[in-house]
Design a protein around this motif. Structure first.
Motif, PDB file in Angstrom:
ATOM      1  N   ALA A   1       0.825  -1.206   0.000  1.00 46.09           N
ATOM      2  CA  ALA A   1       0.000   0.000   0.000  1.00 46.09           C
ATOM      3  C   ALA A   1       0.864   1.262   0.000  1.00 46.09           C
ATOM      4  O   ALA A   1       0.486   2.285  -0.586  1.00 46.09           O
ATOM      5  CB  ALA A   1      -0.931   0.002   1.212  1.00 46.09           C
ATOM      6  N   ALA A   2       2.016   1.196   0.659  1.00 49.46           N
ATOM      7  CA  ALA A   2       2.927   2.344   0.693  1.00 49.46           C
ATOM      8  C   ALA A   2       3.668   2.517  -0.616  1.00 49.46           C
ATOM      9  O   ALA A   2       4.219   3.593  -0.876  1.00 49.46           O
ATOM     10  CB  ALA A   2       3.936   2.167   1.833  1.00 49.46           C
ATOM     11  N   CYS A   3       3.663   1.475  -1.441  1.00 54.75           N
ATOM     12  CA  CYS A   3       4.373   1.513  -2.726  1.00 54.75           C
ATOM     13  C   CYS A   3       3.534   0.757  -3.746  1.00 54.75           C
ATOM     14  O   CYS A   3       3.847  -0.386  -4.089  1.00 54.75           O
ATOM     15  CB  CYS A   3       5.768   0.885  -2.567  1.00 54.75           C
ATOM     16  SG  CYS A   3       6.783   0.954  -4.049  1.00 54.75           S
ATOM     17  N   PRO A   4       2.465   1.386  -4.237  1.00 56.53           N
ATOM     18  CA  PRO A   4       1.556   0.678  -5.145  1.00 56.53           C
ATOM     19  C   PRO A   4       2.270   0.173  -6.392  1.00 56.53           C
ATOM     20  O   PRO A   4       3.227   0.790  -6.873  1.00 56.53           O
ATOM     21  CB  PRO A   4       0.514   1.751  -5.490  1.00 56.53           C
ATOM     22  CG  PRO A   4       0.575   2.729  -4.363  1.00 56.53           C
ATOM     23  CD  PRO A   4       2.011   2.755  -3.946  1.00 56.53           C
ATOM     24  N   ALA A   5       1.804  -0.934  -6.912  1.00 53.67           N
ATOM     25  CA  ALA A   5       2.398  -1.539  -8.094  1.00 53.67           C
ATOM     26  C   ALA A   5       2.438  -0.542  -9.245  1.00 53.67           C
ATOM     27  O   ALA A   5       1.444   0.122  -9.543  1.00 53.67           O
ATOM     28  CB  ALA A   5       1.606  -2.780  -8.497  1.00 53.67           C
ATOM     29  N   GLY A   6       3.605  -0.400  -9.865  1.00 55.05           N
ATOM     30  CA  GLY A   6       3.768   0.487 -11.009  1.00 55.05           C
ATOM     31  C   GLY A   6       3.973   1.940 -10.676  1.00 55.05           C
ATOM     32  O   GLY A   6       4.156   2.763 -11.572  1.00 55.05           O
ATOM     33  N   SER A   7       3.964   2.290  -9.380  1.00 54.36           N
ATOM     34  CA  SER A   7       4.083   3.707  -9.003  1.00 54.36           C
ATOM     35  C   SER A   7       5.523   4.196  -9.029  1.00 54.36           C
ATOM     36  O   SER A   7       5.767   5.403  -9.126  1.00 54.36           O
ATOM     37  CB  SER A   7       3.498   3.925  -7.602  1.00 54.36           C
ATOM     38  OG  SER A   7       4.225   3.174  -6.629  1.00 54.36           O
ATOM     39  N   VAL A   8       6.487   3.292  -8.920  1.00 57.51           N
ATOM     40  CA  VAL A   8       7.909   3.642  -8.920  1.00 57.51           C
ATOM     41  C   VAL A   8       8.649   2.606  -9.756  1.00 57.51           C
ATOM     42  O   VAL A   8       8.149   1.496  -9.986  1.00 57.51           O
ATOM     43  CB  VAL A   8       8.488   3.674  -7.487  1.00 57.51           C
ATOM     44  CG1 VAL A   8       7.859   4.779  -6.658  1.00 57.51           C
ATOM     45  CG2 VAL A   8       8.325   2.327  -6.801  1.00 57.51           C
ATOM     46  N   PRO A   9       9.861   2.923 -10.211  1.00 57.23           N
ATOM     47  CA  PRO A   9      10.614   1.919 -10.975  1.00 57.23           C
ATOM     48  C   PRO A   9      11.148   0.780 -10.109  1.00 57.23           C
ATOM     49  O   PRO A   9      11.506  -0.276 -10.642  1.00 57.23           O
ATOM     50  CB  PRO A   9      11.765   2.733 -11.580  1.00 57.23           C
ATOM     51  CG  PRO A   9      11.928   3.906 -10.681  1.00 57.23           C
ATOM     52  CD  PRO A   9      10.549   4.229 -10.193  1.00 57.23           C
ATOM     53  N   ASN A  10      11.191   0.985  -8.794  1.00 57.79           N
ATOM     54  CA  ASN A  10      11.679  -0.067  -7.899  1.00 57.79           C
ATOM     55  C   ASN A  10      10.662  -1.198  -7.821  1.00 57.79           C
ATOM     56  O   ASN A  10       9.461  -0.958  -7.694  1.00 57.79           O
ATOM     57  CB  ASN A  10      11.917   0.486  -6.499  1.00 57.79           C
ATOM     58  CG  ASN A  10      12.552   1.859  -6.493  1.00 57.79           C
ATOM     59  OD1 ASN A  10      11.860   2.841  -6.770  1.00 57.79           O
ATOM     60  ND2 ASN A  10      13.829   1.935  -6.186  1.00 57.79           N
ATOM     61  N   LEU A  11      11.132  -2.422  -7.874  1.00 56.49           N
ATOM     62  CA  LEU A  11      10.266  -3.587  -7.728  1.00 56.49           C
ATOM     63  C   LEU A  11      10.149  -3.947  -6.251  1.00 56.49           C
ATOM     64  O   LEU A  11      11.086  -3.741  -5.482  1.00 56.49           O
ATOM     65  CB  LEU A  11      10.835  -4.778  -8.506  1.00 56.49           C
ATOM     66  CG  LEU A  11      11.123  -4.545  -9.990  1.00 56.49           C
ATOM     67  CD1 LEU A  11      11.719  -5.794 -10.627  1.00 56.49           C
ATOM     68  CD2 LEU A  11       9.871  -4.093 -10.730  1.00 56.49           C
ATOM     69  N   LEU A  12       9.014  -4.486  -5.847  1.00 57.05           N
ATOM     70  CA  LEU A  12       8.778  -4.874  -4.458  1.00 57.05           C
ATOM     71  C   LEU A  12       8.440  -6.361  -4.406  1.00 57.05           C
ATOM     72  O   LEU A  12       7.458  -6.796  -5.000  1.00 57.05           O
ATOM     73  CB  LEU A  12       7.640  -4.047  -3.857  1.00 57.05           C
ATOM     74  CG  LEU A  12       7.354  -4.282  -2.369  1.00 57.05           C
ATOM     75  CD1 LEU A  12       8.521  -3.798  -1.506  1.00 57.05           C
ATOM     76  CD2 LEU A  12       6.065  -3.572  -1.943  1.00 57.05           C
ATOM     77  N   PHE A  13       9.275  -7.109  -3.682  1.00 56.07           N
ATOM     78  CA  PHE A  13       9.063  -8.549  -3.520  1.00 56.07           C
ATOM     79  C   PHE A  13       8.492  -8.829  -2.137  1.00 56.07           C
ATOM     80  O   PHE A  13       8.938  -8.256  -1.144  1.00 56.07           O
ATOM     81  CB  PHE A  13      10.384  -9.313  -3.642  1.00 56.07           C
ATOM     82  CG  PHE A  13      10.887  -9.513  -5.058  1.00 56.07           C
ATOM     83  CD1 PHE A  13      10.476  -8.703  -6.102  1.00 56.07           C
ATOM     84  CD2 PHE A  13      11.806 -10.513  -5.330  1.00 56.07           C
ATOM     85  CE1 PHE A  13      10.960  -8.886  -7.394  1.00 56.07           C
ATOM     86  CE2 PHE A  13      12.295 -10.718  -6.607  1.00 56.07           C
ATOM     87  CZ  PHE A  13      11.875  -9.908  -7.645  1.00 56.07           C
ATOM     88  N   ALA A  14       7.545  -9.736  -2.073  1.00 51.08           N
ATOM     89  CA  ALA A  14       7.030 -10.241  -0.798  1.00 51.08           C
ATOM     90  C   ALA A  14       7.855 -11.448  -0.366  1.00 51.08           C
ATOM     91  O   ALA A  14       8.506 -12.102  -1.188  1.00 51.08           O
ATOM     92  CB  ALA A  14       5.563 -10.617  -0.931  1.00 51.08           C
ATOM     93  N   ILE A  15       7.816 -11.752   0.941  1.00 49.54           N
ATOM     94  CA  ILE A  15       8.579 -12.872   1.493  1.00 49.54           C
ATOM     95  C   ILE A  15       7.609 -13.848   2.150  1.00 49.54           C
ATOM     96  O   ILE A  15       6.939 -13.503   3.130  1.00 49.54           O
ATOM     97  CB  ILE A  15       9.622 -12.399   2.522  1.00 49.54           C
ATOM     98  CG1 ILE A  15      10.553 -11.353   1.903  1.00 49.54           C
ATOM     99  CG2 ILE A  15      10.421 -13.589   3.050  1.00 49.54           C
ATOM    100  CD1 ILE A  15      11.515 -10.715   2.907  1.00 49.54           C
ATOM    101  N   THR A  16       7.526 -15.039   1.620  1.00 46.82           N
ATOM    102  CA  THR A  16       6.682 -16.066   2.227  1.00 46.82           C
ATOM    103  C   THR A  16       7.427 -16.690   3.406  1.00 46.82           C
ATOM    104  O   THR A  16       8.645 -16.855   3.389  1.00 46.82           O
ATOM    105  CB  THR A  16       6.304 -17.161   1.214  1.00 46.82           C
ATOM    106  OG1 THR A  16       7.484 -17.844   0.768  1.00 46.82           O
ATOM    107  CG2 THR A  16       5.607 -16.552   0.012  1.00 46.82           C
ATOM    108  N   GLN A  17       6.686 -17.002   4.443  1.00 52.55           N
ATOM    109  CA  GLN A  17       7.265 -17.602   5.635  1.00 52.55           C
ATOM    110  C   GLN A  17       6.487 -18.880   5.980  1.00 52.55           C
ATOM    111  O   GLN A  17       5.954 -19.518   5.094  1.00 52.55           O
ATOM    112  CB  GLN A  17       7.255 -16.581   6.791  1.00 52.55           C
ATOM    113  CG  GLN A  17       8.275 -15.460   6.628  1.00 52.55           C
ATOM    114  CD  GLN A  17       9.713 -15.903   6.892  1.00 52.55           C
ATOM    115  OE1 GLN A  17       9.963 -17.019   7.356  1.00 52.55           O
ATOM    116  NE2 GLN A  17      10.673 -15.022   6.615  1.00 52.55           N
ATOM    117  N   GLY A  18       6.454 -19.254   7.238  1.00 51.65           N
ATOM    118  CA  GLY A  18       5.725 -20.453   7.636  1.00 51.65           C
ATOM    119  C   GLY A  18       6.570 -21.471   8.352  1.00 51.65           C
ATOM    120  O   GLY A  18       6.087 -22.577   8.664  1.00 51.65           O
TER     121      GLY A  18
END
Length: 377
Positions: A173-190
């Protein structure tokens, strides 16, 4: 929608593709040298360029504390500050913060911690970690997550997983998809519960992150368990996004990850072991400090074309190491990084040519003890 990954070839579950970043396309599978504080230890950017490294890794926690992300931003981001023209991935710092144990407190807002440098108090939130990484201007940013300690029980792991998911969605939400050139990866845990691993993937992969990582492995478990969770988790990640296995590992670990469908890897092992005299070659590991190399005029690895192997003998490399010469760190690190990059390039070519199974078997033969441990023998 921005395309972050192009799948080019597949051989079994193993994938050859391209990750698209603001600082160039990266052929996968890929190994990322670790430059925690903006420098891959003992090697310069021209060394990294010479061995063909397209991407390196930096760390949010360390760069935030010193020299500070705002200072880095004033000097052109991490690319300008470190004079690195290639791509950069920054870890969120979550692993470092949670390693502080008694120096940190976890709450819904984020994690409060004391600096290992001077004891000063700080707060990382999902939003602030994104902001720091935007200042660093890394090509790939990681969300803040909780890295569950090895041995954590089901109840704790489940609560931690849900918190990590909420934090990830706040980061998006702080970095919506496509809003910046930086890519944002999520980290799965468990942790080490397969149903929780699946739940984490289902929760996070329902959202438009640019890539997905597997976190919380190689934290003390045995090799068989590591390989079991790589094999069961990787195929569940989206096929149209990059897949990143964090902090793993040895050459055989990496090839095992590739076999399961992983695209991206990082680990401090090649540079840390280089400084300890442990070197990886096409015929297995050697320890250069051993007396048997004292008068060995042959190259470190006859199958390697790196600067170290082209130029120096095993005898000279041993001399540098036992004499505690700083040049030993550089030459050994250049070779180990070259070897790790060679492994992923060979894996990529094997995938393209449809012979990855044979390549995997070849790597198992080079590292038989690891292969046996991974098989549970």
């Amino acid at each position: 929608m921005t395309t972050t990954y192009t799948l080019q070839h597949q051989d079994g579950a193993a994938r050859a593709g391209i990750v698209h970043t603001a600082h160039g396309d990266i052929q996968t599978p890929i190994f990322m040298p670790v430059g925690t504080v903006g420098s891959v230890k003992a090697v310069a950017p021209d060394d990294l360029a010479a061995i063909g490294a397209p991407i390196i890794l930096g760390n949010t926690y360390h760069l935030y504390l010193r020299p500070g992300d705002e200072l880095v931003a004033r000097h052109g981001g991490l690319h300008g500050f470190a004079s690195w023209p290639g791509a950069i991935l920054t870890d969120s710092g979550g692993f470092q913060v949670f390693s502080l144990n008694s120096l940190r407190k976890i709450r819904e807002e984020g994690v409060e911690f004391r600096s290992h440098l001077d004891g000063s108090k700080h707060l990382f939130t999902p939003e602030s970690v994104v902001r720091i990484q935007r200042n660093l201007n890394s090509d790939i940013m990681m969300v803040l997550d909780e890295c569950v300690p090895y041995g954590a029980d089901y109840s704790y792991t489940e609560r931690s997983l849900e918190l990590t998911t909420r934090w990830a969605l706040r980061a998006r939400a702080a970095c919506p998809a496509g809003s910046v050139p930086n890519l944002l990866f999520a980290i799965t845990q468990g942790g080490f519960f397969k149903d929780l691993r699946t739940r984490s993937i289902e929760q996070l992969c329902a959202h438009d992150f640019d890539g997905f990582a597997i976190g919380g492995l190689s934290v003390g478990e045995d090799k068989h368990t590591l390989y079991e969770f790589i094999d069961s988790t990787a195929p569940q990640l989206p096929a149209d996004k990059p897949r990143y296995l964090m902090g793993v590992g040895t050459p055989l670990d990496i090839v095992t990850g590739i076999a399961a469908g992983i695209d991206m890897f990082d680990c401090v092992l090649p540079t840390r072991n280089a400084r300890n005299g442990t070197l990886y070659t096409s015929v297995g590991k050697i320890n250069i400090k051993r007396r048997e190399f004292a008068e060995d005029d042959g190259p470190l690895d006859p199958g390697c074309n790196c600067y170290t192997c082209r130029t120096f003998s095993r005898a000279y490399l041993r001399h540098l190491y036992v004499s505690k010469e700083l040049l030993s760190f550089r030459l050994n690190s250049i070779h180990n990084l070259t070897y790790f990059l060679s492994v992923v390039r060979q894996a990529r070519q094997a995938i393209i040519e449809g012979r990855f199974r044979d390549f995997h078997a070849h790597m198992c033969a080079i590292y038989p003890d690891e292969a046996a441990a991974g098989a549970g023998a």
